[in-house]
Design an enzyme around this catalytic site. Structure first.
Site, short mmCIF file in Angstrom:
data_model
loop_
_atom_site.label_atom_id
_atom_site.label_comp_id
_atom_site.label_asym_id
_atom_site.label_seq_id
_atom_site.Cartn_x
_atom_site.Cartn_y
_atom_site.Cartn_z
N TYR A 354 0.84 -1.20 0.00
CA TYR A 354 0.00 0.00 0.00
C TYR A 354 0.87 1.24 0.00
CZ TYR A 354 0.90 0.57 5.04
OH TYR A 354 1.49 0.77 6.28
N CYS A 355 0.29 2.34 -0.47
CA CYS A 355 0.94 3.65 -0.44
C CYS A 355 -0.16 4.71 -0.34
CB CYS A 355 1.83 3.87 -1.67
SG CYS A 355 0.96 3.72 -3.25
N THR A 356 0.18 5.97 -0.53
CA THR A 356 -0.79 7.05 -0.30
C THR A 356 -1.99 6.98 -1.23
OG1 THR A 356 1.02 8.48 0.40
CG2 THR A 356 -1.07 9.54 -0.10
#
Length: 516
Positions: A354-356
């Site tokens: 996951y990331c922003t």
């Protein structure tokens, strides 16, 4: 269309430049050709150098234009760069030529590469009598102005009402799709954002577009409508791809639009690791169930699943998923080396990334998949942004770091970080008080009141001394705190590795790309 003009026309190069009516470039004597770049080119491409250099310079200057209240009635132009305002072309050109030579160098190289690809493609297409898909999509004139929305029915103040108050909005989006002429897209995006009084950062490449812009709600709505109707993006973008949050034009110091090799800087050519081979996308609800299953296991270290945070350490420090592995890296360009150094950690594992907003996971997951050691690689579609919209009190705890002057968004009341000085719970970043430093610091109000506003003792001492010259305020140096941090950490186990303070400032953004 500007870039479709072939610089092979020799003496007509100057004529080609003059066709860029909205990118007028005067005083070209300020531009000094880079001999090192020329030396790398073959004889045929060298002929195109002047064309590419002037175009790169003109595009860069164009991105620095700022709208004025009088711009509706007259052609008055202003430029803003490095927090300085320029009122005439000579001064902005001189500034760009002397202070931004590296950016012009890279954009020139990018244009030259694109010209080589375009000319090669045009020769093969002409023999087969095929058409250029971009020419099919755009109006016959190919003018940037043809793709600007009509705002004559709105009061000009409605487009700037988001500046400095709660009525504005910030958009975050990206779109991976092949673009044949990123320079034209750059000029169009610059004109579009200026037309709508938007500020922000947009990064364009042959692999797509990545942007974050702020302005009034009217301006952001019109921007989304234009993007969704634009022929090159309408089949790849949908309304749900635009993440929104409270903000406005004041969240960014200026508008920055540029052409780069990658729309998110991983440091590996898109030709080697393509966005076309990513991990399996999971919706927020699907990701939530996977995390729930992972956290319910008694011994997470023995699990066949790794919950991997692809962001920089100063982002995960103030907010992260429970039980995640948060690499202690400063930039996303370090991520490939991090994977290589810790490859055994991922062997035979199911990886939940996951990331922003999702963009770093697109190519990050592609890189991890290419190593061939994982059971499977999954990624959170829409990133933390979309997850928190659906699960504000879910498994993500703390704030969401953003690459603008807000620094973070809050969706829940959890505080997972602490003051760097006293250890009290605190998660609101500030820049180090030493002007030359770009570190982010977590210092609570009590410690700030005692004068602890720098990232370290060295910077605190620097701040107490006056700058010795007028140019020092704009000089950025890497803090010695950063020098002590290992560039690529080696994980001893699957346990999350929590970084120590201080926190380096954002060097390269994921969904809010930092441009020159």
């Amino acid at each position: 269309m500007p870039s479709s003009t072939s610089p092979d026309q020799g003496d007509d190069l100057e004529t080609c430049i003059l066709r860029f009516s909205d990118l007028d470039l005067k005083y070209t004597s300020l531009i000094n050709p880079s001999s090192s770049l020329k030396a790398e080119l073959d004889g045929s491409t060298k002929k195109k150098y002047s064309f590419a250099k002037k175009k790169a310079f003109a595009l860069f200057v164009k991105t620095k234009e700022v709208p004025t209240k009088r711009s509706f009635e007259c052609k008055e132009k202003l430029w803003k760069c490095c927090q300085q305002l320029f009122t005439d072309q000579i001064s902005i050109h001189r500034h760009v030529a002397t202070q931004h030579a590296d950016e012009i160098y890279h954009q020139t190289a990018s244009i030259l590469k694109q010209l080589a690809v375009t000319l090669s493609s045009s020769k093969s297409l002409s023999s087969a009598d095929e058409k250029n898909p971009l020419k099919e999509c755009l109006p016959h004139s190919h003018e940037v102005s043809a793709w600007l929305p009509d705002i004559s029915c709105f009061n000009p103040d409605e487009l700037i009402s988001g500046q400095g108050n709660e009525e504005g909005e910030v958009l975050l989006y990206y779109c991976y799709r092949d673009l044949e002429d990123p320079q034209w897209i750059c000029a169009w995006q610059t004109a579009l954002c200026q037309h709508l009084r938007l500020t922000g950062k947009i990064r364009i490449a042959t692999e797509g577009i990545n942007g974050t812009v702020g302005g009034s709600r009217l301006a952001t709505r019109l921007y989304v409508e234009v993007m969704l109707s634009f022929p090159l993006f309408k089949d790849d973008l949908c309304k749900d791809d635009f993440k929104t949050s409270k903000g406005g034009a004041h969240c960014f110091p200026e508008l920055r639009v540029g052409v780069f090799e990658e729309i998110v800087p991983m440091g590996i050519s898109p030709k080697k690791i393509s966005y076309k081979k990513p991990g399996i996308h999971l919706s927020p609800s699907e990701f939530h169930k996977e995390v729930e299953k992972f956290l319910s296991q008694a011994n997470q270290e023995q699990s066949d699943t790794i919950l991997l945070d692809c962001r920089n350490f100063y982002e995960s420090k103030i907010g992260r998923f429970q039980g995640c592995l948060a690499p202690d890296i400063r930039k996303f360009s370090y991520f490939p080396s991090y994977v290589d150094k810790n490859l055994e950690l991922f062997r035979e594992k199911r990886v939940l990334m996951y990331c922003t907003g999702g963009i770093r996971c697109e190519r990050g997951s592609a890189y991890l998949k290419a190593k061939g050691v994982c059971k499977a690689v999954f990624q959170l579609k829409g990133g933390i942004h979309k997850y928190l919209e659906e699960f504000p009190d879910g498994f993500y705890k703390g704030k969401l770091f953003v690459f603008d002057e807000r620094y973070a968004l809050s969706y829940n009341s959890d505080v997972v970080s602490e003051c760097s000085y006293c250890g009290a719970q605190w998660d609101q970043y500030k820049l180090c008080s030493t002007l030359q430093c770009r570190q982010l610091v977590l210092t609570c109000p009590a410690c700030q009141g005692q004068g602890f506003t720098a990232c370290c003792v060295t910077c605190q001492d620097k701040g107490s001394r006056k700058a010795s010259g007028p140019t020092q305020d704009n000089f950025k140096e890497e803090c010695e705190c950063t020098a002590r941090r290992p560039r690529i950490p080696r994980e001893l186990s699957q346990h999350v590795q929590q970084p120590v303070s201080p926190e380096p400032g954002p060097d390269a953004a994921e969904d809010g790309p930092v441009l020159a």
